[in-house]
Scaffold this motif. Structure first.
Motif, short mmCIF file in Angstrom:
data_model
loop_
_atom_site.label_atom_id
_atom_site.label_comp_id
_atom_site.label_asym_id
_atom_site.label_seq_id
_atom_site.Cartn_x
_atom_site.Cartn_y
_atom_site.Cartn_z
N GLY A 32 -2.41 13.34 -1.15
CA GLY A 32 -2.48 12.04 -1.82
C GLY A 32 -1.22 11.72 -2.60
O GLY A 32 -1.24 10.91 -3.51
N ALA A 36 -0.24 4.47 -3.67
CA ALA A 36 -1.41 3.63 -3.39
C ALA A 36 -1.47 3.17 -1.93
O ALA A 36 -2.53 2.87 -1.42
N ASN A 37 -0.31 3.12 -1.28
CA ASN A 37 -0.29 2.61 0.09
C ASN A 37 0.42 3.60 1.00
O ASN A 37 1.57 3.40 1.38
N PRO A 38 -0.28 4.69 1.35
CA PRO A 38 0.40 5.75 2.12
C PRO A 38 0.91 5.28 3.48
O PRO A 38 1.92 5.76 3.95
N ILE A 39 0.23 4.30 4.07
CA ILE A 39 0.66 3.86 5.40
C ILE A 39 2.04 3.22 5.34
O ILE A 39 2.88 3.42 6.21
N GLU A 40 2.27 2.45 4.28
CA GLU A 40 3.61 1.86 4.13
C GLU A 40 4.67 2.95 4.04
O GLU A 40 5.74 2.85 4.63
N VAL A 96 -2.22 2.29 15.06
CA VAL A 96 -3.50 2.78 14.55
C VAL A 96 -3.92 2.04 13.28
O VAL A 96 -5.04 1.56 13.17
N PHE A 97 -3.02 1.94 12.31
CA PHE A 97 -3.43 1.43 11.00
C PHE A 97 -3.21 -0.08 10.84
O PHE A 97 -4.03 -0.76 10.24
N ASP A 98 -2.10 -0.59 11.36
CA ASP A 98 -1.84 -2.02 11.21
C ASP A 98 -2.56 -2.83 12.28
O ASP A 98 -3.10 -3.90 12.02
N MET A 99 -2.56 -2.32 13.51
CA MET A 99 -3.20 -3.05 14.60
C MET A 99 -4.64 -2.59 14.82
O MET A 99 -5.37 -3.19 15.61
N VAL A 100 -5.02 -1.52 14.14
CA VAL A 100 -6.38 -0.99 14.22
C VAL A 100 -6.83 -0.84 15.69
O VAL A 100 -7.92 -1.26 16.05
N ASP B 76 -3.40 2.92 -9.44
CA ASP B 76 -2.92 2.11 -8.31
C ASP B 76 -2.27 0.83 -8.80
O ASP B 76 -1.20 0.43 -8.34
N PHE B 291 -6.48 1.02 6.65
CA PHE B 291 -6.40 0.14 7.81
C PHE B 291 -6.23 -1.32 7.40
O PHE B 291 -6.85 -1.77 6.45
N LYS B 292 -5.41 -2.02 8.18
CA LYS B 292 -5.24 -3.45 7.91
C LYS B 292 -6.35 -4.21 8.62
O LYS B 292 -6.11 -4.93 9.58
#
Ligand code: HEM
Lengths: 221, 319
Positions: A32, A36-40, A96-100, B76, B291-292
């Motif tokens: 962790g 706050a935004n690990p994907i970014e 995976v995360f942005d386009m799901v 956050d 997820f977006k």
């Protein structure tokens, strides 16, 4: 230290250096520690690492000419492959995360957003290069291997454009990459590439390309 | 078990805190309490003056938005945001704002109003009641949070300074202090940061001047000591560390529109149907989710309260 050993040491350094960003990211995800935004953070650092490794790939041939130390060429393929895998991970995270996992959204985005379009193009250019980086392909393609692998210049250029187009306001870093890329492209130009081209005696660009391929072959041999 | 709720504000009426008994909410409240507890953990406290000197008040353990969304943690909210005056990375504001001095603070109010002047922030605050307002914050970059701001309606301030009939827009300006704001030492944006609202937007009961978050003073990184919050607009409209408020006749040129008028407009209303040139605005990442896949709502979910102000306007054009 023999050339063999020096190359081995450099390869070790390369593996450590190239794996480090990936390990840090995986560690960050698990603990962790990515905020706050690990994907970014994942997108940012995989993209950045891919681009830096691409630039290093491009600088190996000029380095070889400047230093006259041929064995360094053996680092070129592994660096390039690391760059590819980071770019692939970068794309995978986005998918995976942005386009799901939505292929429709993915295609829409590739078509509509120019920074995604060129990023995708960069990745697609790298795919055949990665595939043909095996010994078998080098042997099979012969002289054509070198020509094909000039595609890495295209990929790096697209990568820099991708980066330039995606930043919101502060373009200093993308411009720095563009400047670095320009230097590397100029260094490739026959006039600069051959230090002292004796009239008629200088090696042509094609000849040098073949030398590069030969160098890869030496490795295989 | 009594659960207090954040106020649900409509343009026609301001609903007082409703009282709820709801088992599902109780479970969520327990989770939120845990989250706040985590935010108070040692990691969150490190270098966090506000949290060090004060504790997050207990009332937040049970708070949700009017759509029952849980709050993002204090950590956050205070470690991930855009404030280019302190750097372009999302963690830069919390890392680089230690030298910023938000006290004492003066706000210059000028332009088309009857009571212009340089006001001490303490004097401005003397006459108002601060309240919690739980709002969604939707960033133009397609991530979002749910934040319990603490502040007062901008309209109360505007009423006090009596704008004239010529006042059509309000312009806000951020402080310029390159010595304390390292981002301002480079021409990343044209400083000072400027934002504006149309008069009716500024007077809208949802529009907040925030002095705090989680019931405590705003930390420097979130725009101390005074910032704007306009929940139906993209986050960049929420100008931070405000030093002047001017009433003008012409629509001002806000910083991001000046930076790139193809991408950012004056209105910047959250709108899932109008894409940013570089990404879709139809979906967002609701942090701390990964997820977006969170559907973006028209006017960020505040359409009932605000859409009348834009009736007949082409929202594609006036983006
Ligand atoms: C060789 C191929 C590529 C390279 C070298 C590359 C490089 C980069 C770099 C350096 C960044 C900036 C990191 C940052 O500052 O946040 C970035 C961001 C990004 N890239 Fe790539 N990229 C490549 C391919 C792709 C592909 C194929 C996609 C998706 C289809 C993609 C999507 C993105 C996204 C979504 C961002 C973040 C944009 C944002 O923060 O708004 N990239 N990339």
């Amino acid at each position: 230290m023999t050339a063999q050993r020096a190359v081995l040491a450099l390869k070790l350094a390369l593996w450590v250096g190239a794996l480090a960003p990936g390990i840090r990211l995986v560690h960050g995800v698990l603990t962790g520690g990515l905020g706050a935004n690990p994907i970014e953070m994942l997108t940012h650092w995989t993209g950045m690492t891919a681009l830096v490794l691409l630039m290093i790939t491009l600088s190996i041939t000029p380095l070889r000419r400047i230093t006259g130390w041929n064995p360094i060429i053996r680092l070129r393929r592994p660096v390039g492959l690391f760059a590819f895998f980071y770019a692939l991970a970068h794309f995978g995270i986005w998918f995976v995360f942005d386009m799901v996992f939505n292929v429709r959204w993915m295609l829409d985005d590739i078509a509509e957003r120019r920074f995604i379009t060129v990023g995708m193009a960069a990745l697609l250019v790298l795919v055949p290069l990665a595939v043909t980086s095996t010994r078998g392909w080098i042997r099979r393609l012969g002289k054509r291997w070198g020509k094909l692998h000039r595609g890495v210049y295209v990929a790096a250029t697209l990568g820099v454009v991708h980066y330039y187009w995606l930043v919101k306001a502060d373009v200093r870093l993308p411009l720095a990459f563009a400047a670095g890329l320009a230097v590397l492209l100029v260094a490739r130009h026959p006039r600069f590439a051959a230090p002292r081209p004796a009239p008629g005696g200088g090696r042509s660009a094609a000849q040098r390309e073949e030398d590069d391929v030969d160098a890869e072959r030496v490795r295989i041999g | 078990m009594i659960i207090r709720r954040a106020p649900d504000i409509r343009s026609s009426e301001i609903t007082p805190e409703s009282v709820y008994v709801n088992r599902r909410q109780f479970i969520r409240a327990a989770t939120a309490a845990g989250a706040v507890g985590m935010a108070l953990g040692p990691r969150a406290l490190a270098g966090e003056e506000a949290a060090q000197s004060q504790e997050i008040p207990a009332r937040f353990a049970r708070m949700t938005s009017e759509l029952d969304e849980p709050l993002n943690t204090y950590e956050d909210v205070t470690t991930y945001n855009n404030f280019y005056e302190f750097g372009t990375g999302k963690a830069d504001p919390s890392r680089n704002s230690g030298a910023f001095r938000p006290k004492p603070w003066k706000v210059r109010i000028g332009g088309e109003c009857n009571r212009p002047g340089e006001y001490d922030l303490d004097d401005l605050l003397a006459g108002v009641t601060l309240e919690d307002r739980v709002y969604r914050l939707r960033c133009v970059e397609a991530w979002s949070m749910v934040i319990p701001w603490y502040g007062f309606q901008l309209s109360t301030l505007i009423d006090r300074v009596e704008p004239t009939g010529n006042a059509k827009f309000v312009v806000f300006t951020t402080v310029v202090r390159p010595e304390e704001m390292p981002g301002q030492r480079a021409p990343i944006l044209r400083w000072p940061y400027i934002e504006g609202l149309r008069m009716d937007e500024a007077m809208h009961p949802l529009t907040l001047l925030a002095t705090g978050v989680y019931g405590m003073d705003l930390p420097n990184q979130n725009g101390a000591p005074l910032r704007l919050v306009v929940p139906w607009k993209y986050g960049f409209k929420g100008i931070k560390s405000i030093v002047s408020i001017d009433f003008v006749e012409e629509m001002p040129l806000n910083t991001w529109k000046q930076q790139n008028s193809f991408e950012y407009g004056f209105y910047a209303n959250v709108n899932p149907n109008v894409s940013h040139p570089r990404w879709s605005q139809a979906r967002e990442t609701r942090l701390p989710g990964l997820f977006k896949n969170h559907e973006t709502l028209m006017f960020n979910g505040y359409a009932d309260q605000v859409q009348h102000m834009y009736a007949g306007m082409d929202l594609e054009r006036w983006k």
